[in-house]
Design an enzyme around this catalytic site. Structure first.
Site, PDB file in Angstrom:
ATOM      1  N   LEU A   1     -22.939 -25.032  71.893  1.00 37.05           N
ATOM      2  CA  LEU A   1     -23.342 -25.836  70.215  1.00 37.05           C
ATOM      3  C   LEU A   1     -23.571 -25.117  68.817  1.00 37.05           C
ATOM      4  CD1 LEU A   1     -26.326 -26.499  69.251  1.00 37.05           C
ATOM      5  CD2 LEU A   1     -25.952 -28.380  71.354  1.00 37.05           C
TER       6      LEU A   1
ATOM      7  N   LYS B   1     -21.761 -15.728  76.997  1.00 38.75           N
ATOM      8  CA  LYS B   1     -23.432 -16.092  75.939  1.00 38.75           C
ATOM      9  C   LYS B   1     -22.829 -15.751  75.115  1.00 38.75           C
ATOM     10  CE  LYS B   1     -24.422 -18.577  73.682  1.00 38.75           C
ATOM     11  NZ  LYS B   1     -24.468 -19.479  72.132  1.00 38.75           N
TER      12      LYS B   1
ATOM     13  N   CYS C   1     -30.036 -17.074  65.976  1.00 37.43           N
ATOM     14  CA  CYS C   1     -29.004 -15.877  66.973  1.00 37.43           C
ATOM     15  C   CYS C   1     -27.743 -15.071  67.569  1.00 37.43           C
ATOM     16  CB  CYS C   1     -27.785 -17.916  68.087  1.00 37.43           C
ATOM     17  SG  CYS C   1     -29.713 -18.547  69.310  1.00 37.43           S
TER      18      CYS C   1
ATOM     19  N   ALA D   1     -21.360 -12.269  69.928  1.00 37.59           N
ATOM     20  CA  ALA D   1     -21.156 -11.351  69.418  1.00 37.59           C
ATOM     21  C   ALA D   1     -19.466 -11.214  68.618  1.00 37.59           C
ATOM     22  CB  ALA D   1     -21.281 -10.576  71.139  1.00 37.59           C
ATOM     23  N   PHE D   2     -18.335 -12.119  69.963  1.00 37.26           N
ATOM     24  CA  PHE D   2     -17.276 -11.570  68.785  1.00 37.26           C
ATOM     25  C   PHE D   2     -17.809 -12.794  67.592  1.00 37.26           C
ATOM     26  CE2 PHE D   2     -13.671 -10.342  71.950  1.00 37.26           C
ATOM     27  CZ  PHE D   2     -14.438 -10.137  72.822  1.00 37.26           C
TER      28      PHE D   2
HETATM   29  P1  NAD Z   1     -36.268 -24.268  70.402  1.00 37.14           P
HETATM   30  O1  NAD Z   1     -37.785 -23.335  69.388  1.00 37.14           O
HETATM   31  O2  NAD Z   1     -35.944 -24.992  68.615  1.00 37.14           O
HETATM   32  O3  NAD Z   1     -37.109 -24.766  71.164  1.00 37.14           O
HETATM   33  C1  NAD Z   1     -37.103 -24.084  71.929  1.00 37.14           C
HETATM   34  C2  NAD Z   1     -39.144 -25.164  72.320  1.00 37.14           C
HETATM   35  O4  NAD Z   1     -39.454 -24.574  74.160  1.00 37.14           O
HETATM   36  C3  NAD Z   1     -39.732 -25.644  71.901  1.00 37.14           C
HETATM   37  O5  NAD Z   1     -39.961 -27.089  70.470  1.00 37.14           O
HETATM   38  C4  NAD Z   1     -40.735 -25.327  72.052  1.00 37.14           C
HETATM   39  O6  NAD Z   1     -42.471 -25.500  71.756  1.00 37.14           O
HETATM   40  C5  NAD Z   1     -40.175 -25.207  73.892  1.00 37.14           C
HETATM   41  N1  NAD Z   1     -40.965 -24.267  75.251  1.00 37.14           N
HETATM   42  C6  NAD Z   1     -41.185 -22.779  74.951  1.00 37.14           C
HETATM   43  N2  NAD Z   1     -41.871 -22.951  75.449  1.00 37.14           N
HETATM   44  C7  NAD Z   1     -42.664 -23.719  76.577  1.00 37.14           C
HETATM   45  C8  NAD Z   1     -42.750 -24.398  78.119  1.00 37.14           C
HETATM   46  N3  NAD Z   1     -43.261 -23.102  78.588  1.00 37.14           N
HETATM   47  N4  NAD Z   1     -42.996 -25.342  78.185  1.00 37.14           N
HETATM   48  C9  NAD Z   1     -42.157 -25.899  78.042  1.00 37.14           C
HETATM   49  N5  NAD Z   1     -41.848 -26.224  76.188  1.00 37.14           N
HETATM   50  C10 NAD Z   1     -41.067 -24.609  76.200  1.00 37.14           C
HETATM   51  O7  NAD Z   1     -35.219 -22.846  70.791  1.00 37.14           O
HETATM   52  P2  NAD Z   1     -33.524 -23.792  70.570  1.00 37.14           P
HETATM   53  O8  NAD Z   1     -33.147 -23.440  69.110  1.00 37.14           O
HETATM   54  O9  NAD Z   1     -33.552 -24.950  70.996  1.00 37.14           O
HETATM   55  O10 NAD Z   1     -33.051 -22.634  71.422  1.00 37.14           O
HETATM   56  C11 NAD Z   1     -33.652 -22.558  72.972  1.00 37.14           C
HETATM   57  C12 NAD Z   1     -32.564 -21.816  73.344  1.00 37.14           C
HETATM   58  O11 NAD Z   1     -31.077 -21.995  73.388  1.00 37.14           O
HETATM   59  C13 NAD Z   1     -32.370 -19.671  72.668  1.00 37.14           C
HETATM   60  O12 NAD Z   1     -32.418 -19.355  73.681  1.00 37.14           O
HETATM   61  C14 NAD Z   1     -31.589 -20.025  72.021  1.00 37.14           C
HETATM   62  O13 NAD Z   1     -31.022 -18.904  71.973  1.00 37.14           O
HETATM   63  C15 NAD Z   1     -30.213 -20.766  72.784  1.00 37.14           C
HETATM   64  N6  NAD Z   1     -28.988 -21.141  72.300  1.00 37.14           N
HETATM   65  C16 NAD Z   1     -29.741 -22.427  70.670  1.00 37.14           C
HETATM   66  C17 NAD Z   1     -28.454 -23.060  69.993  1.00 37.14           C
HETATM   67  C18 NAD Z   1     -28.938 -23.586  68.565  1.00 37.14           C
HETATM   68  O14 NAD Z   1     -28.444 -23.676  67.970  1.00 37.14           O
HETATM   69  N7  NAD Z   1     -30.088 -22.928  67.789  1.00 37.14           N
HETATM   70  C19 NAD Z   1     -27.359 -22.877  70.053  1.00 37.14           C
HETATM   71  C20 NAD Z   1     -26.652 -22.421  71.991  1.00 37.14           C
HETATM   72  C21 NAD Z   1     -27.911 -21.671  72.611  1.00 37.14           C
HETATM   73  C1  UGA Z   2     -23.792 -19.909  66.228  1.00 37.13           C
HETATM   74  C2  UGA Z   2     -22.018 -20.818  67.244  1.00 37.13           C
HETATM   75  O1  UGA Z   2     -21.298 -20.855  66.099  1.00 37.13           O
HETATM   76  C3  UGA Z   2     -22.733 -21.406  68.497  1.00 37.13           C
HETATM   77  O2  UGA Z   2     -21.486 -20.862  69.452  1.00 37.13           O
HETATM   78  C4  UGA Z   2     -23.500 -20.603  69.241  1.00 37.13           C
HETATM   79  O3  UGA Z   2     -23.682 -21.624  70.102  1.00 37.13           O
HETATM   80  C5  UGA Z   2     -25.104 -20.385  68.284  1.00 37.13           C
HETATM   81  O4  UGA Z   2     -24.292 -19.470  67.444  1.00 37.13           O
HETATM   82  C6  UGA Z   2     -26.337 -20.295  69.251  1.00 37.13           C
HETATM   83  O5  UGA Z   2     -25.799 -19.389  70.154  1.00 37.13           O
HETATM   84  O6  UGA Z   2     -27.004 -19.979  68.489  1.00 37.13           O
HETATM   85  P1  UGA Z   2     -24.840 -21.498  64.398  1.00 37.13           P
HETATM   86  O7  UGA Z   2     -25.381 -20.285  64.408  1.00 37.13           O
HETATM   87  O8  UGA Z   2     -25.477 -22.800  63.920  1.00 37.13           O
HETATM   88  O9  UGA Z   2     -23.824 -21.062  66.044  1.00 37.13           O
HETATM   89  O10 UGA Z   2     -23.853 -21.501  63.453  1.00 37.13           O
HETATM   90  P2  UGA Z   2     -22.607 -21.039  63.205  1.00 37.13           P
HETATM   91  O11 UGA Z   2     -21.383 -21.816  62.336  1.00 37.13           O
HETATM   92  O12 UGA Z   2     -21.829 -19.769  63.991  1.00 37.13           O
HETATM   93  O13 UGA Z   2     -22.924 -20.448  61.527  1.00 37.13           O
HETATM   94  C7  UGA Z   2     -23.790 -18.681  62.106  1.00 37.13           C
HETATM   95  C8  UGA Z   2     -24.098 -18.361  60.605  1.00 37.13           C
HETATM   96  O14 UGA Z   2     -22.756 -17.064  60.552  1.00 37.13           O
HETATM   97  C9  UGA Z   2     -24.493 -19.024  59.511  1.00 37.13           C
HETATM   98  O15 UGA Z   2     -24.956 -18.161  58.623  1.00 37.13           O
HETATM   99  C10 UGA Z   2     -22.840 -19.551  58.623  1.00 37.13           C
HETATM  100  O16 UGA Z   2     -22.665 -19.710  57.369  1.00 37.13           O
HETATM  101  C11 UGA Z   2     -22.534 -18.022  58.820  1.00 37.13           C
HETATM  102  N1  UGA Z   2     -20.442 -18.094  58.763  1.00 37.13           N
HETATM  103  C12 UGA Z   2     -19.894 -18.506  59.813  1.00 37.13           C
HETATM  104  C13 UGA Z   2     -20.410 -17.327  57.940  1.00 37.13           C
HETATM  105  O17 UGA Z   2     -20.968 -16.836  57.030  1.00 37.13           O
HETATM  106  N2  UGA Z   2     -18.535 -16.965  58.074  1.00 37.13           N
HETATM  107  C14 UGA Z   2     -17.587 -18.192  59.211  1.00 37.13           C
HETATM  108  O18 UGA Z   2     -16.860 -17.923  58.830  1.00 37.13           O
HETATM  109  C15 UGA Z   2     -18.424 -18.300  59.732  1.00 37.13           C
END
Ligand code: NAD
Ligand code: UGA
Length: 459
Positions: free
Chosen positions: A162, A219, A275, A224-225
Site C-alpha cells: 500500500l 518487496k 520506506c 527500489a524499482f
Molecule cells: P509505524 O511506525 O507506523 O508502526 C509500527 C508500530 O509498531 C508502532 O506503533 C510501534 O509502537 C509498534 N511496535 C514496535 N515494537 C512493538 C512491539 N514489540 N510490540 C508491539 N508493537 C510494537 O510503521 P509502519 O509505517 O506501519 O511500517 C511498519 C512496517 O511496514 C515497516 O517494516 C515498513 O517498512 C512496512 N511498510 C510500510 C508502509 C507505509 O506506507 N508506511 C507500506 C508498506 C510497508
Molecule cells: C511507497 C510505495 O509506493 C508502496 O508500494 C510501498 O508499499 C510503500 O512505499 C512502502 O513500502 O512504504 P509511499 O511511500 O507511501 O509508498 O508513497 P509513494 O506514492 O510511493 O510516494 C513516495 C515518494 O515518492 C513521495 O515523496 C512522492 O511524492 C514521491 N513521488 C512519487 C515522486 O516524486 N514522483 C512520482 O512520480 C511518484
C-alpha cells in the site's frame, strides 16, 4: 459471537491499522485484534480521532470497531488467542553499530518474535507484514523454534504494497497480494490459509504465491524499482533545465511506450516517506554483505540522486534570490512527504527547511494535515519557523513560495491575492509542477518549475 479465526496484528501503525481494518471489513467471521506497546496510539485508535489520516479509513474503522476489530495493549492475551499473527512493527534504518545508516534495525521485530514464543500456547501461523531483509524468516524460525513446549509455528511472508494517501483503495483493490511460504506440507497449509483469507475480496488471479525468500526480496525490489523511476526522471529534470527541454513532455513521450508505462514519472524535489530510502539502503547493505559491490553501487545511486535533487532545489532558491535568503521569509506550501497524508517521515520538506534555516531564512510552513508532525520534526531548531495553517497568511510578506507537497488545494488558491501580499520581486518555486506557470508569470511572479524553462521578468 463465535468467530471462525482469531487474527492478531502486532504493530498498530500506518500498515497494521489500515490493513487489519480492511481484513476485518471483508472477513466478518474473523476476529481481528491489533495490539501495540504504544498506549497513546491504541487510545487514539479507540477514539473518534484515529491516529493516522488516510482517506476512507475513518468510515471502515467506525463500521468494524467493537464488532470484529479490536485495538488493545494486552499483548499476552492477544498472542494466546491468535491463530494467525501478523507482525507489522517498524523496521527503520539502524542508527548504531554494525550497518549503521544502511541496515534494517530489527530490534522491534526480534522482540516480537521472543514475545510470541513466551506467550503462545498453541500452533500458529506467523506472517511477516513488515518489510524485512531477505532471509529474515530464517532467523524468525530459529527464535520461534527455541520454544521447547511442542508448539509449531509456520512463518510466511506477506509484504504490504500500500502507498500512504491511497492505502484504503490499495488494500481494497491491490494490483497483487504476495504470499511466500515454504513448499513443505506445513508451509503449503499455511499458504492456503492465507490465500483463503485474501480470497474473501481479492480475485485468485491476483494472489501470487512464491517461495519465502522471493517474497521477502520482492518487496525490497518493488520499492527500489519505484524509487529508481523517480530518481531517473529527476536526473533528467536537471538536464531539462539546462537545455529548454520540458520534463512533462518527456515524461509523457517516454511513458507512452507501453513497455515503460506512464506512472511514477512525476519529477519532484525528491522522494520522501519512511520506506524508499530505508529499503534501498537495506538492499545495498545486503548486496554488500554478499560481496556484490557493483550491485550495491548501482542501487545506491538511486538514493544519491535523490539527495542531489533535494540539494539542487534549495541551491536554486538561494541562487535566484540573489545568493542570499538571510532574514527573508520563504513560504513552504506543504510539509507532508506526499499529498493526502499527514506523514512527514523523511519528507523532502525537512531537508528543505533545515537548509533554508542554515542560510538564516525565516521559514513559514503551511500544510493542511502535517503541521503537528512538522513541529515534532523541527523541535529545537524552529526559532525562525512559523507554522501557519492558512497558506495565504503563510505567504504574506514572503519573498518566495516553494511548493513542496502536491496538495490539490494549492492548485486553486487565489494567486493574484497572494502576489499582492508578497514582497517584490516575488518568486515561486514549484517543486511538484502542479501550478499554472504561465498564469503565475502573467500575474507577476518569477516562476521556477522543475525540469522546465524558468519564466522570469528579469532582463
Ligand atoms: P509505524 O511506525 O507506523 O508502526 C509500527 C508500530 O509498531 C508502532 O506503533 C510501534 O509502537 C509498534 N511496535 C514496535 N515494537 C512493538 C512491539 N514489540 N510490540 C508491539 N508493537 C510494537 O510503521 P509502519 O509505517 O506501519 O511500517 C511498519 C512496517 O511496514 C515497516 O517494516 C515498513 O517498512 C512496512 N511498510 C510500510 C508502509 C507505509 O506506507 N508506511 C507500506 C508498506 C510497508
Ligand atoms: C511507497 C510505495 O509506493 C508502496 O508500494 C510501498 O508499499 C510503500 O512505499 C512502502 O513500502 O512504504 P509511499 O511511500 O507511501 O509508498 O508513497 P509513494 O506514492 O510511493 O510516494 C513516495 C515518494 O515518492 C513521495 O515523496 C512522492 O511524492 C514521491 N513521488 C512519487 C515522486 O516524486 N514522483 C512520482 O512520480 C511518484
Amino acid at each position: 459471537m463465535e468467530f471462525k479465526k482469531n487474527i492478531l496484528c502486532i504493530g498498530a501503525g500506518y500498515v497494521g491499522g489500515p490493513t487489519m481494518a480492511v481484513i476485518a471489513l471483508k472477513c466478518p467471521e474473523y476476529r481481528v485484534e491489533i495490539i501495540d506497546i504504544d498506549e497513546e496510539r491504541i487510545r487514539q485508535w479507540n477514539s473518534d480521532n484515529i491516529p493516522i489520516f488516510e482517506p476512507g479509513l475513518d468510515e471502515i474503522v467506525k463500521q468494524t470497531r467493537g464488532k470484529n476489530l479490536f485495538f488493545s495493549t494486552d499483548i499476552k492475551n492477544g498472542i494466546k488467542k491468535a491463530d494467525i499473527i501478523f507482525v507489522s512493527v517498524n523496521t527503520p534504518t539502524k542508527t548504531f553499530g554494525e550497518g549503521a545508516g544502511m541496515a534494517s534495525d530489527l530490534q522491534h521485530w526480534e522482540k516480537t518474535a521472543h514475545t510470541i514464543v513466551d506467550y503462545a500456547s498453541n500452533d500458529k501461523i506467523i506472517v511477516e507484514k513488515s518489510t524485512l531483509p531477505v532471509r529474515t524468516a530464517e532467523a524468525m524460525e530459529r527464535i520461534l523454534k527455541s520454544s521447547n513446549r511442542g508448539i509449531k509455528f509456520e512463518v510466511v511472508s506477506n509484504p504490504e504494497f500500500l502507498a500512504e494517501g491511497s492505502a484504503v483503495r490499495d488494500l481494497l483493490e491491490p494490483d497483487r497480494v504476495l504470499i511466500g511460504a515454504h513448499k513443505t506440507p506445513e508451509g503449503l497449509k499455511a499458504e492456503k490459509e492465507m490465500v483463503d483469507l485474501y480470497s474473501h475480496w481479492i480475485p485468485r488471479g491476483k494472489i501470487i504465491t512464491t517461495n519465502l525468500w522471493s517474497s521477502e526480496l520482492s518487496k525490497l525490489v518493488a520499492n527500489a524499482f519505484l524509487a529508481q523511476r523517480i530518481s531517473s526522471i529527476n536526473a533528467i529534470s536537471a538536464l531539462c533545465e539546462k537545455t529548454d527541454a520540458d520534463i512533462s513532455e518527456i515524461s509523457y513521450a517516454v511513458g507512452s511506450d507501453s513497455r515503460i508505462g506512464p506512472k511514477f514519472l512525476n519529477p519532484s524535489i525528491g522522494f520522501g516517506g519512511s520506506c524508499f530510502k530505508k529499503d534501498i539502503l537495506n538492499l545495498v547493505y545486503i548486496a554488500q554483505n554478499y560481496g556484490l559491490l557493483e550491485v550495491a553501487n548501482y542501487w545506491e545511486m538511486v538514493v544519491k540522486m535523490n539527495e542531489y535533487q533535494k540539494q539542487r532545489f534549495v541551491q536554486r532558491i538561494v541562487k535566484e534570490l540573489f545568493n542570499t535568503v538571510a532574514e527573508k521569509k520563504i513560504a513552504l506550501f506543504g510539509f507532508a512527504f506526499k499529498a493526502n497524508t499527514g506523514d512527514t517521515r523523511d519528507s523532502p520538506a525537512i531537508h528543505v527547511t533545515k537548509q533554508l534555516l542554515e542560510e538564516r531564512a525565516i521559514v513559514s510552513i503551511s500544510d493542511p494535515k502535517a503541521l503537528n508532525n512538522a513541529r515534532i520534526d523541527l523541535k529545537g531548531i524552529d526559532r525562525d519557523v512559523l507554522y501557519e495553517p492558512d497558506p495565504y497568511k503563510a505567504a504574506e510578506k514572503a519573498c518566495a513560495i516553494a511548493v513542496v507537497t502536491e496538495w490539490e488545494e494549492y492548485k486553486t488558491l487565489d494567486y493574484e491575492r497572494i502576489y499582492r501580499s508578497m514582497k517584490k520581486p516575488a518568486f515561486i518555486f514549484d517543486g511538484r509542477n502542479i501550478l499554472d506557470h504561465k498564469k503565475l508569470y502573467e500575474i507577476g511572479f518569477n516562476v521556477y518549475p522543475i525540469g522546465k524553462t524558468q519564466l522570469t521578468h528579469f532582463e
